[in-house]
Design a protein around this motif. Structure first.
Motif, short mmCIF file in Angstrom:
data_model
loop_
_atom_site.label_atom_id
_atom_site.label_comp_id
_atom_site.label_asym_id
_atom_site.label_seq_id
_atom_site.Cartn_x
_atom_site.Cartn_y
_atom_site.Cartn_z
N ILE A 106 3.80 -0.69 5.47
CA ILE A 106 4.68 0.42 5.54
C ILE A 106 4.23 1.65 6.47
CG2 ILE A 106 5.87 2.31 4.04
CD1 ILE A 106 5.99 -0.13 2.00
N ALA A 107 2.93 1.73 6.24
CA ALA A 107 2.47 2.76 7.24
C ALA A 107 2.47 2.62 8.72
CB ALA A 107 0.96 3.46 6.65
N GLU A 128 -0.61 -8.03 12.72
CA GLU A 128 -0.63 -8.07 11.50
C GLU A 128 -1.14 -9.33 10.85
OE1 GLU A 128 0.72 -6.52 8.76
OE2 GLU A 128 0.40 -8.67 7.61
N ARG A 129 -2.22 -9.35 9.92
CA ARG A 129 -2.69 -10.42 9.24
C ARG A 129 -1.73 -11.40 8.93
NH1 ARG A 129 -5.29 -8.48 3.79
NH2 ARG A 129 -2.97 -8.70 3.52
N SER A 169 9.50 2.83 -5.82
CA SER A 169 10.23 4.16 -5.85
C SER A 169 10.13 4.93 -4.47
CB SER A 169 9.68 5.13 -6.99
OG SER A 169 10.22 4.62 -8.40
N ARG A 204 10.21 -3.92 -2.34
CA ARG A 204 9.44 -3.40 -1.14
C ARG A 204 9.36 -4.36 0.20
NH1 ARG A 204 2.76 -3.20 -0.96
NH2 ARG A 204 2.63 -3.96 1.03
N ARG A 255 10.49 -3.17 3.96
CA ARG A 255 9.31 -3.53 5.05
C ARG A 255 10.22 -4.61 5.90
NH1 ARG A 255 4.58 -7.74 5.03
NH2 ARG A 255 3.56 -7.10 6.97
N THR A 269 -5.58 -11.08 12.60
CA THR A 269 -6.20 -10.07 11.89
C THR A 269 -7.16 -9.32 12.63
OG1 THR A 269 -6.29 -11.27 9.97
CG2 THR A 269 -7.90 -9.69 9.80
N CYS A 270 -7.10 -7.83 12.58
CA CYS A 270 -8.17 -7.25 13.07
C CYS A 270 -9.39 -7.25 12.36
CB CYS A 270 -7.75 -5.66 13.43
SG CYS A 270 -6.18 -5.36 14.28
N ASP A 317 -4.16 -0.90 7.94
CA ASP A 317 -4.49 -2.01 7.41
C ASP A 317 -4.55 -2.02 5.82
OD1 ASP A 317 -6.93 -0.73 8.06
OD2 ASP A 317 -7.71 -2.38 8.64
N ASP A 349 -2.55 3.61 2.79
CA ASP A 349 -3.54 3.31 2.08
C ASP A 349 -4.89 3.24 2.64
OD1 ASP A 349 -1.81 3.32 0.03
OD2 ASP A 349 -2.10 0.99 -0.51
N GLY A 392 2.94 5.90 -8.12
CA GLY A 392 4.39 5.74 -7.74
C GLY A 392 4.62 6.58 -6.36
N ALA A 393 3.61 6.64 -5.37
CA ALA A 393 4.02 7.33 -4.39
C ALA A 393 3.22 6.85 -2.94
CB ALA A 393 3.31 8.82 -4.47
N GLY A 394 2.29 5.77 -3.23
CA GLY A 394 1.78 5.23 -1.96
C GLY A 394 2.63 5.04 -0.91
N ALA A 395 3.67 4.47 -1.09
CA ALA A 395 4.67 3.97 0.04
C ALA A 395 5.34 5.14 0.55
CB ALA A 395 5.82 2.98 -0.43
N ASN A 396 5.59 6.13 -0.29
CA ASN A 396 6.10 7.57 0.06
C ASN A 396 5.11 8.29 1.15
OD1 ASN A 396 8.58 8.44 -1.40
ND2 ASN A 396 7.37 7.02 -2.64
C1 LIG Z 1 2.96 -3.33 -7.90
C2 LIG Z 1 2.97 -2.29 -7.05
C3 LIG Z 1 3.75 -1.14 -7.38
C4 LIG Z 1 3.92 0.03 -6.44
N1 LIG Z 1 4.86 0.77 -6.58
C5 LIG Z 1 5.07 2.01 -5.82
C6 LIG Z 1 6.14 2.81 -6.04
O1 LIG Z 1 6.93 2.66 -6.79
N2 LIG Z 1 6.24 3.95 -5.06
C7 LIG Z 1 5.33 4.09 -4.00
O2 LIG Z 1 5.53 4.82 -3.27
N3 LIG Z 1 4.47 3.09 -3.90
C8 LIG Z 1 4.22 2.31 -4.59
N4 LIG Z 1 3.20 1.28 -4.58
C9 LIG Z 1 2.19 1.37 -3.38
C10 LIG Z 1 2.64 0.96 -2.11
O3 LIG Z 1 3.06 -0.40 -1.95
C11 LIG Z 1 1.40 1.21 -1.19
O4 LIG Z 1 0.64 2.43 -1.32
C12 LIG Z 1 1.87 0.97 0.37
O5 LIG Z 1 2.27 -0.35 0.67
C13 LIG Z 1 0.96 1.40 1.29
O6 LIG Z 1 1.05 1.21 2.53
P1 LIG Z 1 0.36 0.76 3.82
O7 LIG Z 1 1.11 0.36 4.99
O8 LIG Z 1 -0.62 1.80 4.04
O9 LIG Z 1 -0.44 -0.46 3.34
P2 LIG Z 1 0.31 -2.03 3.13
O10 LIG Z 1 1.68 -1.86 2.84
O11 LIG Z 1 -0.74 -2.51 2.11
O12 LIG Z 1 0.20 -2.53 4.43
C14 LIG Z 1 -1.03 -2.99 5.08
C15 LIG Z 1 -0.75 -4.14 6.11
O13 LIG Z 1 -1.93 -4.58 7.00
C16 LIG Z 1 -2.15 -5.87 6.99
N5 LIG Z 1 -3.58 -6.03 7.10
C17 LIG Z 1 -4.60 -5.94 6.15
N6 LIG Z 1 -5.64 -6.22 6.80
C18 LIG Z 1 -5.43 -6.30 8.00
C19 LIG Z 1 -6.36 -6.43 9.21
N7 LIG Z 1 -7.54 -6.50 9.03
N8 LIG Z 1 -5.54 -6.66 10.51
C20 LIG Z 1 -4.31 -6.58 10.59
N9 LIG Z 1 -3.53 -6.37 9.64
C21 LIG Z 1 -4.13 -6.31 8.28
C22 LIG Z 1 -1.33 -6.41 5.57
O14 LIG Z 1 -1.06 -7.74 5.83
C23 LIG Z 1 -0.39 -5.55 5.44
O15 LIG Z 1 0.73 -5.98 6.26
C24 LIG Z 1 2.97 0.01 -5.31
C25 LIG Z 1 2.11 -0.78 -5.12
C26 LIG Z 1 1.80 -2.04 -6.04
C27 LIG Z 1 0.96 -3.05 -5.62
#
Ligand SMILES: Cc1cc2nc3c(=O)[nH]c(=O)nc-3n(C[C@H](O)[C@H](O)[C@H](O)COP(=O)(O)OP(=O)(O)OC[C@H]3O[C@@H](n4cnc5c(N)ncnc54)[C@H](O)[C@@H]3O)c2cc1C
Length: 419
Positions: free
Chosen positions: A24-25, A53-54, A69, A136, A140, A158-159, A189, A334, A344-348
């Motif tokens: 998402i980020a 992307e892994r 959410s 989710r 995505r 993967t990186c 990642d 993350d 409930g905020a990590g994706a936000n």
């Molecule tokens: C059960 C559950 C419920 C949740 N509910 C909520 C909610 O209600 N509201 C909310 O806001 N948040 C929620 N979250 C949290 C939210 O999903 C995460 O905080 C958010 O997805 C973080 O986004 P990100 O892009 O930082 O990481 P991620 O979404 O984890 O994306 C990281 C990406 O990097 C890829 N990757 C990993 N390592 C490597 C590498 N070395 N090289 C290349 N690619 C790599 C992965 O495959 C992945 O696609 C929830 C999480 C879970 C598990």
């Protein structure tokens, strides 16, 4: 940025950027950078972007089939970020909120599933809803479809690590045995970031004190009420927490949790039938005092979605001091500030990080200038989200007088603010 000329060009112009992770980020950043560049700096050379992307392209529905959410309040303004990305309408149309007559809301249920609190937030002026629940994987996919053809995603790559070269550029080692070089590496990642463990090996995830067992339940007919409409915590008073939410018209996600001193070992998907049976049996046993529809939800679990999750998180860190001094690497989502689902905020945060980093890269003449501005907004909000999630973990497992007190407080708040 004042003016759109080569003399006042932002640092990112003409540079090569690598994004590690199309989550998402990472996706929010890529879409935001293109959008802002095209509208604000159309005559300047844009950066070239490579995304690694892994996961393979057709990642399993099961891995991300739960709903999340997306909110518009306080530190979690994911809805506003989606709106700026021009994706809010599309996301809303594919969200559970978008298809229901009553869009549902976050709330608390007592041990009989009667509503204690149903939070009806004000809709911010320029938005159609105050929040939404969306699968989710749907969110995505919407982001992936918005990445332009010139910004190819290298799936299944993967990186594995990265080093700073004498030239000042970053070399990224890839799982296919190749390397790629860039002027700026965006580490998106995820919570177990390989890039973070390369540049900040001491900066590890902490166990936040709860273990959750959960999955997505599928129904031929409708999802049983009240989980067909609202989402939130069921306060059992037994020491076990339960979160439940609709995913779409025929499925719901549930997550039973308990407090623990240590994280738990767990089997990874794909689970054997025996492993899945054992986990479901454990959930039924731990939740034996919970009223229906708890057992119905557990019994309808699609075992390919079953998961055991240790709540892990970490505080955010700044980019302009310590181990990252002079390092053209930015951590977003993350990878910078892992938060557990209890926030409930990590994706936000991930959506906001992507937009705001892109905004600074379109404006600022130097990377340190962009990072100082980015950190100034990212650090305080992520710090308070991590703090809030710890409180939420404690709250979801309250028993005895603490629970009674909270229920009374919630009822009063509901009466005064949301009736
Ligand atoms: C059960 C559950 C419920 C949740 N509910 C909520 C909610 O209600 N509201 C909310 O806001 N948040 C929620 N979250 C949290 C939210 O999903 C995460 O905080 C958010 O997805 C973080 O986004 P990100 O892009 O930082 O990481 P991620 O979404 O984890 O994306 C990281 C990406 O990097 C890829 N990757 C990993 N390592 C490597 C590498 N070395 N090289 C290349 N690619 C790599 C992965 O495959 C992945 O696609 C929830 C999480 C879970 C598990």
């Amino acid at each position: 940025m004042e003016g759109d000329s080569e003399s006042s060009k932002p640092f990112a112009s003409g540079k090569k950027i690598i994004v590690a992770g199309a989550g998402i980020a990472g996706l929010s950043f890529v879409v935001a950078l293109r959008k802002q560049w095209l509208s604000q700096l159309p005559t300047l050379t844009p950066p070239t972007i490579a995304i690694y992307e892994r996961d393979p392209k057709n990642f399993g529905v099961e891995r991300e089939g739960y709903s999340i959410s997306i909110r518009s309040d306080g530190n979690a303004a994911g809805l506003q970020a989606l709106s700026k990305l021009n994706l809010l309408e599309t996301a809303l149309a594919q969200s559970i909120t978008g298809v229901q007559e009553d869009p549902g809301s976050f709330g608390l249920w007592d041990k009989d599933w009667s509503g204690i609190l149903r939070i009806k937030l004000k809709t911010p002026g320029n938005l159609p809803v105050p929040g939404m629940r969306i699968a989710r994987n749907v969110l995505r996919k919407i982001l992936i479809q918005s990445v332009s053809a010139g910004e190819e995603i290298h799936w299944g790559t993967t990186c594995a690590g990265a080093v700073k070269l004498e030239s000042g550029r970053i070399e990224v080692q890839l799982s296919n045995g190749k390397t790629d070089e860039c002027d700026l590496l965006i580490a998106a990642d995820g919570s177990k970031s390989k890039i973070r463990s390369t540049f900040r090996p001491e900066d590890k995830l902490n166990f936040a004190g709860a273990v959750a067992i959960g999955g997505v339940s599928r129904f031929k007919d409708k999802v049983p009420p009240p989980v067909d409409r609202d989402w939130g915590f069921y306060l059992s008073g037994t020491g076990y927490g339960l979160f439940a939410s609709p995913v779409d018209e025929h499925s719901a996600v549930w997550s039973l949790s308990y407090l623990a001193k240590e994280p738990r070992e767990f089997a990874r998907q794909p689970l054997s039938l025996e492993q899945a049976d054992l986990i479901l049996k454990e959930a039924r046993e731990r939740g034996k005092d919970m009223a229906e529809p708890f057992q119905t939800l557990v019994n309808a679990t699609d075992i390919s979605t079953l998961m055991i999750l240790n709540t892990l998180d970490k505080q955010p860190f700044p980019h302009l001091n310590g181990s990252l001094e002079d390092m053209p690497v930015v951590f977003i989502g993350d990878a910078n500030h892992a938060v557990s689902p209890f926030a409930g905020a990590g994706a936000n945060l991930a959506l906001m990080d992507g937009w705001e980093l892109a905004e600074q890269l379109c404006k600022c003449g130097s990377l340190p200038e962009a990072l100082a501005l980015y950190d100034a907004s990212n650090l305080p909000r992520a710090t308070s989200v991590v703090q809030f999630s710890h409180w939420a973990i404690a709250f979801a497992h309250f028993t005895g007088w603490k629970l009674t007190l909270c229920i009374w407080a919630a009822r009063i708040i509901n009466r005064l603010l949301f009736r």
